[in-house]
Design a protein around this motif. Sequence first.
Motif, short mmCIF file in Angstrom:
data_model
loop_
_atom_site.label_atom_id
_atom_site.label_comp_id
_atom_site.label_asym_id
_atom_site.label_seq_id
_atom_site.Cartn_x
_atom_site.Cartn_y
_atom_site.Cartn_z
N VAL A 32 0.86 -1.31 -0.44
CA VAL A 32 -0.41 -0.14 -0.36
C VAL A 32 0.91 1.53 -0.25
CG1 VAL A 32 -1.66 1.84 1.13
CG2 VAL A 32 -2.17 -1.64 1.27
N VAL A 33 1.00 2.20 -1.12
CA VAL A 33 1.16 3.70 -0.63
C VAL A 33 0.27 4.58 -1.24
CG1 VAL A 33 2.93 4.82 -2.66
CG2 VAL A 33 2.73 1.95 -2.52
N GLN A 34 0.75 5.57 0.59
CA GLN A 34 -0.33 6.33 0.74
C GLN A 34 -0.29 8.24 -0.27
OE1 GLN A 34 1.52 6.29 4.21
NE2 GLN A 34 -0.25 5.31 5.22
N ALA A 35 -0.84 8.45 -0.84
CA ALA A 35 -0.15 9.25 -1.70
C ALA A 35 0.07 10.69 -1.03
CB ALA A 35 -1.77 10.04 -2.56
N TYR A 36 -0.77 10.79 -0.31
CA TYR A 36 -0.43 11.84 1.74
C TYR A 36 1.08 12.66 1.24
CZ TYR A 36 -1.47 10.37 5.79
OH TYR A 36 -1.33 8.99 6.88
N GLY A 37 1.88 11.22 1.54
CA GLY A 37 3.43 11.00 1.71
C GLY A 37 4.37 11.35 0.77
N LYS A 38 5.00 12.50 1.18
CA LYS A 38 5.84 12.96 0.74
C LYS A 38 7.00 12.05 -0.06
CE LYS A 38 5.66 17.90 2.59
NZ LYS A 38 6.49 18.67 3.38
N ARG A 39 7.19 11.28 0.71
CA ARG A 39 7.72 10.40 -0.38
C ARG A 39 7.53 9.06 -1.21
NH1 ARG A 39 10.52 8.30 4.67
NH2 ARG A 39 9.21 8.23 6.10
N PRO B 62 5.77 14.76 6.87
CA PRO B 62 5.80 13.90 6.37
C PRO B 62 4.89 14.37 5.33
CG PRO B 62 5.05 12.88 7.93
CD PRO B 62 5.35 14.60 8.45
N VAL B 63 4.28 15.08 5.38
CA VAL B 63 2.55 15.06 4.04
C VAL B 63 2.32 15.98 3.88
CG1 VAL B 63 1.49 12.96 5.73
CG2 VAL B 63 1.06 14.35 5.82
N LEU B 64 1.35 15.97 2.83
CA LEU B 64 1.10 16.78 2.22
C LEU B 64 0.13 17.56 2.75
CD1 LEU B 64 0.13 15.28 -1.49
CD2 LEU B 64 2.89 16.84 -0.84
N VAL B 65 -0.22 18.97 3.13
CA VAL B 65 -0.42 19.48 3.88
C VAL B 65 -2.30 20.39 3.19
CG1 VAL B 65 0.95 19.75 5.98
CG2 VAL B 65 0.66 22.02 3.89
N ALA B 66 -2.40 20.29 2.08
CA ALA B 66 -3.50 21.07 1.55
C ALA B 66 -4.37 19.43 0.85
CB ALA B 66 -3.79 21.54 0.46
N LYS B 67 -5.27 19.59 1.08
CA LYS B 67 -6.49 18.01 0.82
C LYS B 67 -6.33 18.42 -0.52
CE LYS B 67 -10.27 15.49 0.68
NZ LYS B 67 -10.06 14.84 -1.06
N HIS B 68 -6.38 19.38 -1.72
CA HIS B 68 -6.72 18.96 -3.10
C HIS B 68 -5.49 18.44 -3.74
CE1 HIS B 68 -4.90 23.27 -2.81
NE2 HIS B 68 -4.81 23.26 -3.57
N HIS B 69 -3.58 19.08 -2.85
CA HIS B 69 -2.16 18.40 -3.05
C HIS B 69 -2.57 17.09 -2.94
CE1 HIS B 69 -0.68 22.53 -2.32
NE2 HIS B 69 -1.26 22.53 -3.36
#
Length: 117
Positions: A45-52, A97-104
């Motif tokens: 599983v890969v999380q899209a909100y993760g910056k990596r 470590p995660v994006l901070v805007a939902k639309h991002h």
Amino acid sequence: MLAKSAGIGLNIDAEEAARLDLSLDVIEAVLSEPSLAGWDGFGVVVQAYGKRATHVIDWLYRLATRLDRRIMVRLVKGAYWDTEIKLAQVESLPGFPVLVAKHHTDIKLHLLCRQIA
Ligand SMILES: Cc1cc2nc3c(=O)[nH]c(=O)nc-3n(C[C@H](O)[C@H](O)[C@H](O)COP(=O)(O)OP(=O)(O)OC[C@H]3O[C@@H](n4cnc5c(N)ncnc54)[C@H](O)[C@@H]3O)c2cc1C
């Protein structure tokens, strides 16, 4: 090995960002196991909100190529956003470590789909 013998798929969940490195180490060790050769049921599983996330997809692709395996990828947005923000603040980290805007996160999900394709 039980999943392989039963002919079912097995996905490894993605947890908090701090556990990503350790998780990938375990995934590499499991996929390198010779007795699992020829089994395409292993999933990550890969999380899209993760910056990596982009790097994780690249890393999985290189691993699959090197080991001559197919890896299933379940792309999710990520379930621990509040926790990630809170932990980074508690540790006084210089960033999140995660994006901070939902639309991002929504856009990143689409970009990762194209990267995987
Ligand atoms: C079968 C299955 C397996 C799953 N496995 C995992 C797993 O292993 N690991 C895991 O973490 N999650 C996992 N999930 C959960 C998944 O990450 C969430 O279901 C998903 O985030 C919800 O997205 P949505 O499109 O339904 O909701 P939406 O409402 O469209 O999106 C919500 C998501 O947007 C993101 N978000 C919200 N606010 C912000 C913000 N301010 N900045 C940046 N991003 C933001 C968060 O990721 C939040 O979860 C799994 C879900 C399913 C169905």
